[in-house]
Design a protein around this motif. Structure first.
Motif, mmCIF file in Angstrom:
data_model
loop_
_atom_site.group_PDB
_atom_site.id
_atom_site.type_symbol
_atom_site.label_atom_id
_atom_site.label_comp_id
_atom_site.label_asym_id
_atom_site.label_seq_id
_atom_site.Cartn_x
_atom_site.Cartn_y
_atom_site.Cartn_z
ATOM 1 N N SER A 198 0.848 -1.185 0.000
ATOM 2 C CA SER A 198 0.000 0.000 0.000
ATOM 3 C C SER A 198 0.889 1.243 0.000
ATOM 4 O O SER A 198 1.869 1.315 0.743
ATOM 5 C CB SER A 198 -0.895 0.011 1.245
ATOM 6 O OG SER A 198 -1.791 -1.063 1.227
ATOM 7 N N GLY A 199 0.541 2.198 -0.852
ATOM 8 C CA GLY A 199 1.340 3.418 -0.950
ATOM 9 C C GLY A 199 2.502 3.318 -1.911
ATOM 10 O O GLY A 199 3.260 4.278 -2.065
ATOM 11 N N SER A 200 2.648 2.163 -2.588
ATOM 12 C CA SER A 200 3.770 2.012 -3.513
ATOM 13 C C SER A 200 3.527 2.705 -4.845
ATOM 14 O O SER A 200 4.461 2.887 -5.629
ATOM 15 C CB SER A 200 4.056 0.525 -3.762
ATOM 16 O OG SER A 200 2.948 -0.103 -4.393
ATOM 17 N N GLY A 260 0.130 -2.101 9.581
ATOM 18 C CA GLY A 260 0.796 -3.060 10.449
ATOM 19 C C GLY A 260 0.958 -2.542 11.869
ATOM 20 O O GLY A 260 0.800 -3.294 12.846
ATOM 21 N N MET A 261 1.257 -1.248 12.021
ATOM 22 C CA MET A 261 1.384 -0.656 13.353
ATOM 23 C C MET A 261 0.035 -0.642 14.065
ATOM 24 O O MET A 261 -0.055 -0.908 15.267
ATOM 25 C CB MET A 261 1.961 0.751 13.238
ATOM 26 C CG MET A 261 3.390 0.791 12.716
ATOM 27 S SD MET A 261 3.949 2.461 12.287
ATOM 28 C CE MET A 261 4.178 3.163 13.929
ATOM 29 N N ARG A 262 -1.025 -0.366 13.314
ATOM 30 C CA ARG A 262 -2.354 -0.369 13.931
ATOM 31 C C ARG A 262 -2.726 -1.771 14.410
ATOM 32 O O ARG A 262 -3.350 -1.917 15.469
ATOM 33 C CB ARG A 262 -3.392 0.122 12.921
ATOM 34 C CG ARG A 262 -3.229 1.574 12.549
ATOM 35 C CD ARG A 262 -4.355 2.033 11.636
ATOM 36 N NE ARG A 262 -3.999 3.255 10.934
ATOM 37 C CZ ARG A 262 -4.885 4.104 10.426
ATOM 38 N NH1 ARG A 262 -6.173 3.861 10.551
ATOM 39 N NH2 ARG A 262 -4.493 5.187 9.800
ATOM 40 N N ALA A 292 -6.173 -8.049 5.852
ATOM 41 C CA ALA A 292 -6.244 -6.677 5.360
ATOM 42 C C ALA A 292 -4.863 -6.028 5.252
ATOM 43 O O ALA A 292 -4.771 -4.836 4.951
ATOM 44 C CB ALA A 292 -7.136 -5.832 6.283
ATOM 45 N N LEU A 293 -3.788 -6.807 5.477
ATOM 46 C CA LEU A 293 -2.442 -6.239 5.519
ATOM 47 C C LEU A 293 -1.645 -6.617 4.283
ATOM 48 O O LEU A 293 -1.869 -7.649 3.661
ATOM 49 C CB LEU A 293 -1.703 -6.743 6.768
ATOM 50 C CG LEU A 293 -2.357 -6.431 8.113
ATOM 51 C CD1 LEU A 293 -1.554 -7.059 9.242
ATOM 52 C CD2 LEU A 293 -2.492 -4.926 8.329
ATOM 53 N N ASP A 294 -0.673 -5.772 3.965
ATOM 54 C CA ASP A 294 0.243 -6.062 2.864
ATOM 55 C C ASP A 294 1.084 -7.288 3.188
ATOM 56 O O ASP A 294 1.323 -7.617 4.354
ATOM 57 C CB ASP A 294 1.180 -4.876 2.623
ATOM 58 C CG ASP A 294 0.453 -3.682 2.055
ATOM 59 O OD1 ASP A 294 -0.390 -3.877 1.168
ATOM 60 O OD2 ASP A 294 0.712 -2.561 2.506
ATOM 61 N N VAL A 295 1.564 -7.941 2.132
ATOM 62 C CA VAL A 295 2.337 -9.164 2.313
ATOM 63 C C VAL A 295 3.577 -8.914 3.164
ATOM 64 O O VAL A 295 3.971 -9.768 3.967
ATOM 65 C CB VAL A 295 2.721 -9.759 0.941
ATOM 66 C CG1 VAL A 295 3.598 -8.822 0.140
ATOM 67 C CG2 VAL A 295 3.407 -11.104 1.108
ATOM 68 N N SER A 296 4.208 -7.748 3.045
ATOM 69 C CA SER A 296 5.421 -7.476 3.814
ATOM 70 C C SER A 296 5.134 -7.322 5.297
ATOM 71 O O SER A 296 6.003 -7.546 6.133
ATOM 72 C CB SER A 296 6.101 -6.204 3.291
ATOM 73 O OG SER A 296 5.237 -5.095 3.446
#
Length: 598
Positions: free
Chosen positions: A48-50, A488-490, A514-518
């Motif tokens: 996300s954001g990439s 991820g922080m949330r 709901a999170l990115d693979v990284s």
């Protein structure tokens, strides 16, 4: 799913050169260049954001007047960057169509599905209403929707998630475009529905010869579907090439790290997953984020083709030969001297109208031992979340028992539910929707301490700081609002909140979907580590069998409110007794070990 291969000699249909997209002073895409040939499926992958979605929207000029788009976007040699609105309206839907991630938001809730398809067709064709309606029905049938003439008269909310996404594919195909841009078209769908939707898209791509840009963060989908892949990081294209070469022999450290962090059916369950920062650190040492976005950055000669094993070896100090102990008692609850949680013949109903009821869960039974991770897997509507609500005391069953440490918790009043809260806690699926945006992180994490303990303000703040540090966050973030944090922080904040009262049982409801693979690998490793250190029992709820396999010692598979199969992880994964379980395994897009090594 076999890949389709476009003729390499064909000139590019879409050529993006030096593309930049900026909003105010923030650059979303920076100097991006790549191309798509006729009949080719190109995967555009990144966090996300990439800049993935920003690139896709720029092709169709959908950013609006506040975006600054620079560089070149050529469709069959025709420049689209800077084109006027009249030119772009002639392109949208007719030559280039888009499939959006959330079909329910993208479709008009006040108009029938058939009317929306007919309108899209008439915008680009001199056709009457009857011809447009006929075309709508034809497209619904083509994408595999039963009774298309009848369903064309229905509204989007009357379709399931998978059927709505098929409607979006029909909308994209209605004018026979040359290129489809599919923006995360299956992210919110279950494994079997995802397989059906992607299968429809690929089948139609083969039949029509259209080109497809598939925007996703799922490398399993990339490996199975795409001819070529373009990897984006911080707005830049850091690597691109044939899918097999990029997945098996990536030269950029970020690509190598992304591929290594994806759970696979080939991995040893329970072993800590390599995370993106760890892999980059082992390959390159400390690399500044801005330098990491440099496409010219290369993995040093002699570095391993796949991610090195973690320095501490297998999880839990297991044997060096790669055998990894199960996450919890290998023989189930009996091995631990009794079950922490026993669910017996659980049946849950919901009222439908005044006189009818719907049975959401029927006759469900399972045990969870102290310290065990038990996987509950199934598609949307299978009853997983309903079971979780009963365990939390939020829903009373129609029949059956739930025993926690021998106490029946199915008929608790308000005081009983308050007493249950410290013992059973939940990590929710959506790290954005599950945190109050108007409350500071420290107040969110410490809310349970204020309600259920006698700790003073200073003691609560100290405890919150310890909890944030335990989940890998800077304690100073206690004064921040969720809007400042990444996904991820949330999710780490949500985990800290759940751990605050030191529960005996943690329910993790789709905690990484709901999170990115990284970020997924980091959160899964954190949950496994916390379970081991705290001796937590965990109910891990998911529709992703790859993740459930990695986390759980035993698994139950639910369908239509019933458990169709339950048993040891290896038994379920290697020798499933149920046709439904086999269908779930067949439908999953798990990146293979062969895809990670040349």
């Amino acid at each position: 799913m076999a890949q389709h291969h476009a003729a390499p000699a064909a000139p590019p249909l879409l050529r993006i050169s030096g593309l930049g997209v900026a909003f105010g002073g923030t650059a979303a895409v920076r100097d991006a260049s790549w191309e798509v040939r006729p009949g080719e499926i190109v995967g555009l992958v990144g966090e996300s954001g990439s800049g993935k979605s920003a690139t896709g929207l720029a092709v169709l000029g959908l950013h609006g007047p506040h975006a600054c788009v620079t560089g070149s976007i050529r469709l069959d040699g025709r420049e689209l960057a800077g084109a006027d609105e009249k030119t772009l309206r002639g392109i949208r839907g007719r030559r280039v169509a888009m499939i959006f991630q959330d079909a329910l938001d993208a479709l008009n809730p006040y108009r029938t599905v058939g009317a929306q398809l007919a309108e899209a067709y008439r915008l680009h064709h001199d056709a009457g209403r009857a011809a447009a309606r006929e075309r709508a029905v034809e497209l619904l049938e083509r994408v595999g929707i039963d009774r298309p003439a009848q369903r064309a008269r229905e509204y989007p909310h009357q379709f399931s998630g998978g059927m709505r996404q098929r409607v979006m594919i029909a909308l994209a195909l209605v004018n026979e475009p040359e290129l489809i841009i599919a923006d995360e078209p299956t992210t919110a769908l279950d494994a079997t529905v995802q397989a059906q939707v992607l299968g429809q898209l690929v089948r139609l791509q083969r039949e029509t010869g259209i080109a497809v840009v598939l925007i996703t963060h799922d490398f399993g989908v990339i490996e199975q579907v795409c001819d070529r892949v373009v990897v984006m990081y911080r707005g830049r294209v850091v690597e691109q090439g044939p899918t097999r070469r990029v997945l098996g022999g990536a030269v950029h450290p970020y690509t190598r790290a992304l591929v290594a962090s994806v759970p696979s059916m080939d991995d040893a369950p329970g072993r800590p997953l390599p995370t993106v920062p760890e892999v980059i650190g082992r390959l390159m040492g400390e690399v500044d984020e801005e330098r990491l976005a440099d496409p010219a950055l290369r993995v040093p000669e002699g570095a391993p083709r796949t991610a090195p094993e973690p320095a501490d070896g297998p999880a839990d100090g297991g044997p060096a030969d790669g055998a990894v102990p199960a996450d919890g008692p290998a023989d189930g609850p009996a091995a631990a001297g009794g079950a922490l949680l026993s669910v017996r013949d659980l049946t849950v109903t919901y009222p439908v109208g005044l006189r009818r009821s719907h049975t959401a869960v029927r006759g469900v039974s399972f045990d969870i031992a102290p310290g065990e991770t038990f996987g509950l897997v199934g598609e949307s509507g299978s009853g997983k979340s309903t079971v979780s609500r009963v365990l939390l005391g939020l829903k009373q069953p129609a029949a059956g028992q739930v025993l926690l440490d021998g106490e029946d918790i199915t008929r608790l009043g308000r005081r009983g539910r308050r007493r249950l809260a410290p013992r059973v806690q939940m990590v929710f699926q959506d790290p954005y929707g599950s945190l109050n945006p108007d409350r500071r992180v420290g107040d969110t994490v410490g809310a349970g301490l204020a309600l259920h303990t006698g700790l003073g303000r200073a003691e609560r703040r100290a405890r919150v700081a310890d909890l944030l540090a335990e989940v890998g966050l800077d304690p100073a973030l206690a004064d921040a609002y969720p809007g400042r944090l990444s996904g991820g922080m949330r999710q780490r904040v949500g985990i800290a909140r759940a751990l605050a009262l030191e529960p005996a049982l943690l329910i993790a409801d789709e905690p990484v979907s709901a999170l990115d693979v990284s970020v997924q690998a980091q959160v899964l490793n954190l949950l496994s580590d916390l379970r081991r250190r705290r001796g937590l029992a965990m109910l891990f709820v998911s529709h992703d069998l790859t993740v459930v396999r990695h986390m759980s010692s035993r698994i139950a598979v639910m369908r239509a409110g019933e458990i169709v199969e339950a048993g040891d992880r290896d038994q379920i994964m290697e020798s499933p007794a149920s046709d439904y379980t086999r269908a779930l395994l067949d439908a999953g897009y798990s990146i293979s070990r062969a895809g990670r090594a040349a």
